[in-house]
Design a protein around this motif. Structure first.
Motif, PDB file in Angstrom:
ATOM      1  N   GLY A 246       0.970  -1.387   0.324  1.00  0.00           N
ATOM      2  CA  GLY A 246       0.497   0.084   0.597  1.00  0.00           C
ATOM      3  C   GLY A 246       0.875   1.552  -0.166  1.00  0.00           C
ATOM      4  O   GLY A 246       0.608   2.479  -0.874  1.00  0.00           O
ATOM      5  N   VAL A 247       1.623   1.510   1.005  1.00  0.00           N
ATOM      6  CA  VAL A 247       2.830   2.441   1.116  1.00  0.00           C
ATOM      7  C   VAL A 247       3.740   2.792  -0.193  1.00  0.00           C
ATOM      8  O   VAL A 247       3.819   3.898  -1.154  1.00  0.00           O
ATOM      9  CB  VAL A 247       3.426   2.202   2.470  1.00  0.00           C
ATOM     10  N   SER A 248       3.812   1.367  -1.195  1.00  0.00           N
ATOM     11  CA  SER A 248       4.669   1.567  -2.699  1.00  0.00           C
ATOM     12  C   SER A 248       3.724   2.451  -3.352  1.00  0.00           C
ATOM     13  O   SER A 248       3.903   3.549  -4.297  1.00  0.00           O
ATOM     14  CB  SER A 248       5.241   0.338  -2.968  1.00  0.00           C
ATOM     15  N   PHE A 249       2.426   1.406  -3.550  1.00  0.00           N
ATOM     16  CA  PHE A 249       1.181   2.516  -4.687  1.00  0.00           C
ATOM     17  C   PHE A 249       1.765   3.759  -4.300  1.00  0.00           C
ATOM     18  O   PHE A 249       1.202   4.830  -4.909  1.00  0.00           O
ATOM     19  CB  PHE A 249       0.005   1.631  -4.069  1.00  0.00           C
ATOM     20  N   VAL A 250       1.224   4.189  -3.158  1.00  0.00           N
ATOM     21  CA  VAL A 250       0.756   6.657  -2.708  1.00  0.00           C
ATOM     22  C   VAL A 250       2.219   6.608  -2.975  1.00  0.00           C
ATOM     23  O   VAL A 250       2.229   7.647  -3.369  1.00  0.00           O
ATOM     24  CB  VAL A 250       0.711   6.551  -1.512  1.00  0.00           C
ATOM     25  N   VAL A 251       4.002   5.865  -2.683  1.00  0.00           N
ATOM     26  CA  VAL A 251       4.942   6.681  -3.258  1.00  0.00           C
ATOM     27  C   VAL A 251       4.993   6.847  -4.459  1.00  0.00           C
ATOM     28  O   VAL A 251       4.939   8.027  -4.807  1.00  0.00           O
ATOM     29  CB  VAL A 251       5.522   5.511  -2.647  1.00  0.00           C
TER      30      VAL A 251
ATOM     31  N   GLY B 193       1.973   6.314  -6.584  1.00  0.00           N
ATOM     32  CA  GLY B 193       1.449   7.599  -7.598  1.00  0.00           C
ATOM     33  C   GLY B 193       1.483   8.774  -6.848  1.00  0.00           C
ATOM     34  O   GLY B 193       1.114   9.802  -7.988  1.00  0.00           O
ATOM     35  N   GLU B 194       2.103   9.295  -6.251  1.00  0.00           N
ATOM     36  CA  GLU B 194       2.747  10.331  -5.668  1.00  0.00           C
ATOM     37  C   GLU B 194       3.793  10.827  -6.521  1.00  0.00           C
ATOM     38  O   GLU B 194       3.938  12.341  -7.232  1.00  0.00           O
ATOM     39  CB  GLU B 194       3.222  11.056  -4.310  1.00  0.00           C
ATOM     40  N   TYR B 195       4.707   9.927  -7.001  1.00  0.00           N
ATOM     41  CA  TYR B 195       5.985  10.395  -8.384  1.00  0.00           C
ATOM     42  C   TYR B 195       4.934  10.308  -9.481  1.00  0.00           C
ATOM     43  O   TYR B 195       5.615  11.274 -10.020  1.00  0.00           O
ATOM     44  CB  TYR B 195       6.486   8.799  -7.764  1.00  0.00           C
ATOM     45  N   ARG B 196       4.396   9.716  -9.816  1.00  0.00           N
ATOM     46  CA  ARG B 196       3.889   9.826 -11.698  1.00  0.00           C
ATOM     47  C   ARG B 196       3.041  11.171 -11.386  1.00  0.00           C
ATOM     48  O   ARG B 196       2.993  12.313 -12.073  1.00  0.00           O
ATOM     49  CB  ARG B 196       2.825   8.264 -11.891  1.00  0.00           C
ATOM     50  N   ARG B 197       2.614  11.723 -10.673  1.00  0.00           N
ATOM     51  CA  ARG B 197       0.955  13.240 -10.056  1.00  0.00           C
ATOM     52  C   ARG B 197       2.413  14.317 -10.110  1.00  0.00           C
ATOM     53  O   ARG B 197       2.303  15.102 -10.539  1.00  0.00           O
ATOM     54  CB  ARG B 197       1.194  12.976  -8.636  1.00  0.00           C
ATOM     55  N   ARG B 198       3.370  13.766  -9.038  1.00  0.00           N
ATOM     56  CA  ARG B 198       4.307  15.306  -9.754  1.00  0.00           C
ATOM     57  C   ARG B 198       5.173  15.093 -10.906  1.00  0.00           C
ATOM     58  O   ARG B 198       5.250  16.273 -11.416  1.00  0.00           O
ATOM     59  CB  ARG B 198       5.826  14.596  -9.011  1.00  0.00           C
ATOM     60  N   GLN B 199       5.412  14.325 -11.957  1.00  0.00           N
ATOM     61  CA  GLN B 199       6.050  13.693 -12.739  1.00  0.00           C
ATOM     62  C   GLN B 199       4.834  14.702 -13.498  1.00  0.00           C
ATOM     63  O   GLN B 199       5.703  15.285 -14.963  1.00  0.00           O
ATOM     64  CB  GLN B 199       6.080  12.706 -12.989  1.00  0.00           C
ATOM     65  N   LEU B 200       3.593  14.044 -13.745  1.00  0.00           N
ATOM     66  CA  LEU B 200       2.802  15.148 -14.743  1.00  0.00           C
ATOM     67  C   LEU B 200       2.151  16.831 -14.691  1.00  0.00           C
ATOM     68  O   LEU B 200       2.476  17.058 -14.722  1.00  0.00           O
ATOM     69  CB  LEU B 200       1.074  14.210 -13.879  1.00  0.00           C
ATOM     70  N   VAL B 201       2.547  16.887 -13.101  1.00  0.00           N
ATOM     71  CA  VAL B 201       2.585  18.684 -12.743  1.00  0.00           C
ATOM     72  C   VAL B 201       3.546  18.737 -13.676  1.00  0.00           C
ATOM     73  O   VAL B 201       3.771  20.145 -13.646  1.00  0.00           O
ATOM     74  CB  VAL B 201       2.175  18.776 -11.181  1.00  0.00           C
ATOM     75  N   ALA B 202       5.400  18.350 -13.228  1.00  0.00           N
ATOM     76  CA  ALA B 202       5.980  19.310 -13.860  1.00  0.00           C
ATOM     77  C   ALA B 202       6.128  19.054 -15.356  1.00  0.00           C
ATOM     78  O   ALA B 202       6.260  20.249 -16.147  1.00  0.00           O
ATOM     79  CB  ALA B 202       6.856  18.507 -13.133  1.00  0.00           C
ATOM     80  N   ALA B 203       5.411  17.708 -15.701  1.00  0.00           N
ATOM     81  CA  ALA B 203       5.050  18.117 -17.571  1.00  0.00           C
ATOM     82  C   ALA B 203       4.187  19.655 -18.104  1.00  0.00           C
ATOM     83  O   ALA B 203       4.910  19.820 -18.870  1.00  0.00           O
ATOM     84  CB  ALA B 203       4.567  16.216 -17.648  1.00  0.00           C
ATOM     85  N   ARG B 204       3.159  19.196 -17.243  1.00  0.00           N
ATOM     86  CA  ARG B 204       2.401  20.457 -17.578  1.00  0.00           C
ATOM     87  C   ARG B 204       3.431  21.760 -17.616  1.00  0.00           C
ATOM     88  O   ARG B 204       2.901  23.034 -17.745  1.00  0.00           O
ATOM     89  CB  ARG B 204       1.312  20.206 -16.741  1.00  0.00           C
ATOM     90  N   ALA B 205       3.692  21.356 -16.087  1.00  0.00           N
ATOM     91  CA  ALA B 205       4.653  23.078 -16.378  1.00  0.00           C
ATOM     92  C   ALA B 205       6.161  23.569 -17.599  1.00  0.00           C
ATOM     93  O   ALA B 205       5.273  24.743 -17.209  1.00  0.00           O
ATOM     94  CB  ALA B 205       5.297  22.783 -14.915  1.00  0.00           C
ATOM     95  N   ARG B 206       6.077  22.006 -17.969  1.00  0.00           N
ATOM     96  CA  ARG B 206       6.761  22.923 -19.031  1.00  0.00           C
ATOM     97  C   ARG B 206       6.432  22.567 -19.962  1.00  0.00           C
ATOM     98  O   ARG B 206       6.575  23.536 -21.793  1.00  0.00           O
ATOM     99  CB  ARG B 206       8.055  21.259 -19.683  1.00  0.00           C
ATOM    100  N   GLY B 207       4.840  22.313 -20.011  1.00  0.00           N
ATOM    101  CA  GLY B 207       3.880  22.721 -21.711  1.00  0.00           C
ATOM    102  C   GLY B 207       4.040  21.603 -22.638  1.00  0.00           C
ATOM    103  O   GLY B 207       3.515  21.836 -23.752  1.00  0.00           O
ATOM    104  N   ARG B 208       4.675  20.236 -21.758  1.00  0.00           N
ATOM    105  CA  ARG B 208       4.208  19.161 -22.849  1.00  0.00           C
ATOM    106  C   ARG B 208       3.578  18.082 -21.988  1.00  0.00           C
ATOM    107  O   ARG B 208       4.004  17.647 -20.667  1.00  0.00           O
ATOM    108  CB  ARG B 208       5.480  18.947 -23.225  1.00  0.00           C
TER     109      ARG B 208
END
Length: 228
Positions: free
Chosen positions: A88-93, A95-110
């Motif tokens: 469960g903890v590994s899924f949370v970690v 998921g949060e890692y992928r969320r931050r990747q998504l936010v960073a990618a949107r900030a870069r405009g792609r």
């Protein structure tokens, strides 16, 4: 197994099966498989291999437990809960890692680049699709299901039905796509490829949601059971 324990196992398996069947990466690959030449046969082999993985994991767990769940306070039961907590903890970690990747990618405009595994389905043979099913099996979620199956009591006939439903629900989207291709081959290919394009654009969000929801559920419930 108590009635409460049985209900808890059913709820856990239902949530895990939903997470497995909604995982976008295997489904995207499967769409390419069934849309390719001899896609119906490739899809059938893919599904059979997918189901075989689930059945083998369940059979191994039931062989180890003898079809009898460990008592709630036994060391084996505590160890299983600890493993489930770690998953469960590994899924949370993750998921949060992928969320931050998504936010960073949107900030870069792609948008973030999706994994490239699904592109291999275009060149897969009938038997290679079996290996693809094993490769794309969400093993972390399957492991979560295995820790839940430890609680299965085979002395109850309903347990067999629950395990069958778990395998069926875990494969429901694949079976639905396969049936669609069989029943409406002309319309199916174009529509499924459009569906895959839509999923490709939204797969990162889906992965984040699935991982966080499943991770928080397993983590919270495991902590509760360990401390109760």
């Amino acid at each position: 197994m108590s009635r409460h324990g049985g209900v808890a196992m059913v709820l856990d398996l239902l949530l895990i099966a939903l997470a497995i069947t909604l995982d976008p990466l295997p489904l995207m690959a499967f769409v390419l498989v069934v849309a390719s030449k001899r896609g119906v046969w490739k899809g059938l082999v893919f599904i059979l291999s997918w189901l075989a993985c689930l059945v083998v994991v369940i059979a191994l767990v039931l062989t180890l437990t003898g079809g009898q769940p460990p008592s709630p306070r036994a060391p084996a039961s505590t160890a299983v809960l600890a493993v489930k907590l770690a998953i469960g903890v590994s899924f949370v970690v993750y998921g949060e890692y992928r969320r931050r990747q998504l936010v960073a990618a949107r900030a870069r405009g792609r948008g973030p680049e999706p994994p490239s595994l699904t592109s291999e389905a275009d060149r897969s043979s009938v038997w290679a699709s079996a290996g693809l099913a094993v490769l794309l099996q969400p093993w972390g979620m399957v492991a979560a299901g295995a820790t839940t199956v430890v609680s299965a009591d085979l002395s109850h006939s309903t347990t067999w039905l629950v395990l069958f439903a778990f395998c069926l629900l875990s494969s429901a989207t694949l079976v639905a796509v396969e049936l669609y291709v069989v029943l409406a081959p002309t319309q199916a290919k174009a529509r499924l490829l459009r569906l895959r394009a839509w999923m490709k654009a939204h797969q990162q969000q889906a992965i984040v949601i699935i991982c966080l929801v499943l991770g928080f559920w397993l983590t919270g419930k495991s902590i509760y059971q360990l401390t109760a």
